[in-house]
Design an enzyme around this catalytic site. Sequence first.
Site, mmCIF file in Angstrom:
data_model
loop_
_atom_site.group_PDB
_atom_site.id
_atom_site.type_symbol
_atom_site.label_atom_id
_atom_site.label_comp_id
_atom_site.label_asym_id
_atom_site.label_seq_id
_atom_site.Cartn_x
_atom_site.Cartn_y
_atom_site.Cartn_z
ATOM 1 N N HIS A 368 0.811 -1.229 0.000
ATOM 2 C CA HIS A 368 0.000 0.000 0.000
ATOM 3 C C HIS A 368 0.837 1.268 0.000
ATOM 4 C CE1 HIS A 368 -3.930 -1.912 0.988
ATOM 5 N NE2 HIS A 368 -3.143 -2.826 1.532
ATOM 6 N N LYS A 559 -8.391 13.763 4.568
ATOM 7 C CA LYS A 559 -7.492 12.606 4.542
ATOM 8 C C LYS A 559 -6.479 12.834 5.650
ATOM 9 C CE LYS A 559 -6.466 13.795 0.207
ATOM 10 N NZ LYS A 559 -6.638 12.563 -0.506
ATOM 11 N N ARG A 560 -5.660 11.816 5.973
ATOM 12 C CA ARG A 560 -4.627 12.037 6.973
ATOM 13 C C ARG A 560 -3.760 13.227 6.565
ATOM 14 N NH1 ARG A 560 -4.200 8.099 11.232
ATOM 15 N NH2 ARG A 560 -2.309 9.238 11.725
ATOM 16 N N LYS A 565 0.770 14.485 0.930
ATOM 17 C CA LYS A 565 -0.592 14.751 0.469
ATOM 18 C C LYS A 565 -0.815 16.246 0.206
ATOM 19 C CE LYS A 565 -2.400 10.743 3.038
ATOM 20 N NZ LYS A 565 -3.117 9.850 2.112
ATOM 21 N N THR A 667 -8.648 6.419 -1.770
ATOM 22 C CA THR A 667 -9.988 5.855 -1.896
ATOM 23 C C THR A 667 -11.029 6.942 -1.636
ATOM 24 O OG1 THR A 667 -9.683 5.065 0.368
ATOM 25 C CG2 THR A 667 -9.498 3.422 -1.372
ATOM 26 N N LYS A 671 -14.806 8.034 -3.354
ATOM 27 C CA LYS A 671 -16.053 8.352 -2.639
ATOM 28 C C LYS A 671 -16.587 9.706 -3.088
ATOM 29 C CE LYS A 671 -14.071 5.768 1.124
ATOM 30 N NZ LYS A 671 -13.194 5.883 2.307
HETATM 31 C C1 F58 Z 1 -3.040 3.815 2.213
HETATM 32 N N1 F58 Z 1 -2.095 3.462 3.234
HETATM 33 C C2 F58 Z 1 -2.396 4.520 1.045
HETATM 34 N N2 F58 Z 1 -1.521 3.133 5.432
HETATM 35 O O1 F58 Z 1 -1.688 5.646 1.488
HETATM 36 C C3 F58 Z 1 -3.509 4.939 0.092
HETATM 37 O O2 F58 Z 1 -2.966 5.524 -1.045
HETATM 38 C C4 F58 Z 1 -4.341 3.723 -0.302
HETATM 39 O O3 F58 Z 1 -5.465 4.114 -1.014
HETATM 40 C C5 F58 Z 1 -4.806 2.973 0.932
HETATM 41 O O4 F58 Z 1 -3.706 2.643 1.756
HETATM 42 C C6 F58 Z 1 -5.535 1.698 0.589
HETATM 43 O O5 F58 Z 1 -4.800 0.937 -0.311
HETATM 44 C C7 F58 Z 1 -2.451 3.554 4.537
HETATM 45 O O6 F58 Z 1 -3.551 3.955 4.877
HETATM 46 C C8 F58 Z 1 -1.653 3.165 6.770
HETATM 47 O O7 F58 Z 1 -2.532 3.770 7.330
HETATM 48 C C9 F58 Z 1 -0.636 2.373 7.554
HETATM 49 C C10 F58 Z 1 -1.151 2.041 8.928
HETATM 50 C C11 F58 Z 1 -0.123 1.332 9.758
HETATM 51 C C12 F58 Z 1 1.186 2.040 9.822
HETATM 52 C C13 F58 Z 1 1.694 2.390 8.465
HETATM 53 C C14 F58 Z 1 0.670 3.089 7.587
#
Ligand code: F58
Length: 833
Positions: A368, A559-560, A565, A667, A671
Amino acid sequence: MEQNTAPYREHNRTSLTKEKLKQGFLDNLYFIQGKFPTLASRNDYYLALAYTIRDRMLHRWISTATNYYESGARTVCYLSAEFLMGPHLGNNLVNMGIFGMVKEVVEELGLNFEELLAQEEEPGLGNGGLGRLAACFIDSLATLEIPALGYGIRYEFGIFEQTIVDGWQMEKTDKWLRNGNPWEVPRPEWAQEVRLGGHTEQYTDENGRLRVRWVPAKIVLGIPYDTPILGYRTNTANTLRLWKSEAPESFDFEVFNRGDYYGAVDQKVTSENISKVLYPNDEQLSGKQLRLEQQYFFVSCSLRDMLRVLAIQNIPLSRFHEKFAVQLNDTHPAIAVAELMRLLLDEYLVDWDDAWEITQRTFAYTNHTLLPEALEQWPLPLFASVLPRHLEIIFEINSRFLDEVRIKFLGDEARLARLSLINEGGERYVRMAHLACVGSHAINGVAELHSELLKQDVLKDFYELWPEKFRNKTNGVTPRRWMILSNPSLASLVSDRIGNGWVRDLEQLRQLEPMADDADFRKEWWDVKRANKVAFAQYIFKRTGILVDPESMFDFQVKRIHEYKRQHLNVLHIISLYRRLKENPNLEVPPRTFLFGGKAAPGYHTAKRMIKLITSVGEVINRDPDIRDRIKVVFVPNFNVTTGQKIYPAADLSEQISTAGKEASGTGNMKFSMNGALTIGTLDGANVEIREEVGAENFFLFGLTADEVYALRASGYHPYDYYNTNPHLKDVIDLLRGGSFSRGDADLFRGLTDGLLHHDPYLLFADFQSYVDCQEEVSRAYLDRDHWTRMSILNAVRSGKFSSDRSIRQYCEDIWKAEPVPITLLGQNEEPT
Ligand code: F58
């Protein structure tokens, strides 16, 4: 015992007539909550309603388990450290097709239905996209009637609650379980023991073979808590199984008998710590021992649970990989590769080669992230202290793997070092992505561009070794939660025209394309959006005290908070627009409300300062009498699934402005588009595919491509030159540097501006002008309401590809080889008695 389930069908607790629902609700209030309406609280009512609905889910759940047991079907196990589920009640009502009826029942009882829905504390067991994807995927798996289990951790504290104090983020612990969780059922009879720490010993077995025994330092119990996951209007109810850690005994009696009461309780406390809290980091690894313990804990419990199922179904161990397809959601569960090997080798005495074949055929890995700092690595000493036996197994896997590489790439020592499961440069680490790649038969990225970049960059060496393992599976989101539940007026406008087949087959939305030319339809479409905006404006006022105009364009970036970003690029544009409006009040731009939402990792100081930047710029602009009726800036606190459900339907514009090559997929972008927002974005992640689907003319594109970003960096990037040569950019940065948005405190944002001037790792300056120009185009487009609405309609009706049903179908066909098992409800052919 004789099975006759027919009587349960028309039971007070299962029947779906309004009268029986009312009766069930009042019974639950009385018998479960122990309350009578006069004394009941809102939470009592919510719980009584939730139990009333859960009662009606149980027949499907029990039937599903029985059908799966009897069919012995192949089962998908989705291993994920995060499941960001969002509230269950509304979603279950939608999937059962009883939302409207239950609303009526509740209102006939004199209660406020919306209030009861809002009473549910959302299970926020995830950070962001990755956790939410897992939630969408289990919804789709159930809807497509695929036998599946989601395996994860039942964190006691989910993602922290964000409040904004004086413009800064403050974190509060998320006590989501404090009022009880009606959706879960504990299954202590299926508890698993998990070992940790200690050392290994060699011994000779009765056949004279040398074997290894792991002598752990401690053992913790994993208790499964099961939540039913309904498919949309199917009989399927799959299971989300989350593990809670406990001490095997409440007391260590040996210690207790020595009189050390506190010492005896201590073990209980440390055992319970494992599932205590979700690490609130996103895209940043944290090398904490507890996190490795969490990962191993849920993986070990889950694999042992699969072995338990195999045994009760009498399936030989050699067919483990035929019974289970196990997906690793990023590297967090990647230790599963070593754990399955250990279980097979040490506990079931399987030979290495057979064990390895089973393991590789079982697992598949989804990546991811493209950010190098997010790739998990564990320092060897830490790893050895928690999982000594696994480290030995990993060394053995590595040694056999590197032998294979040596044959294929004779003499290429550099390649061996790059591929090794152990990073030997300086401090030694275990590379979890490498373990996942080696132990899996399929490796996928989450959008086309991302999957390509994985092959060219992050996983290049693995691609050159095993090109056949690489796939792309573009992400998707569930239209049940993200359209029907969150945007009911849009959903009924659509269903009025084309029926409701689109809910299971989102491509059917395309039937509405011709309606974009129908002025009446456009008016209805606009009215729905407008009503959603009015509702959201009221919500903002309640939460922040800021009044926003629903006539203005609602421009969202939620988003985060992260530098890649580029929320701060959005802010630079806002400042630039503000300046231009001050200089030229006659500038013809539509009123706009810039809305932000998102959490910053508590230890990520730059991200926290980006929040302060947004709120500070907002404070100045929202107070300026010349400007505040033309633009507003709002930070919506505590962005989560619940607030997301209000946001996407109210958006006109979706900001997807990451540096190209950094966002794996995104994602939220899907939405927004599904709910009729237009995107302003870079060619990054799934934006590329969204633009392809909706048409370039309905998408606002700006910025460098991933290739251009790469080339610019390679040729030497000098952000200062952009500052010196673009007077407009210079003005914006100078305003920030001078303290115009920090009440004269020139230091507040110095770190941010200096960082941009001298490093700008995410190329804000390089993309600035292109972004500002593109925003002007957006403004012009919004002035033509008819045209804008046309584009909005086309965005929504062409978003069929981004249903998670499509993603899951592709995973099933290409990776999991899993087939639907339609569920026959128990007692279906028996007469109710
Ligand atoms: C996200 N990763 C990607 N990681 O940033 C985003 O582009 C993608 O759409 C999504 O995954 C789904 O595939 C992400 O959310 C985390 O939150 C991890 C959580 C645990 C620690 C490291 C990051």
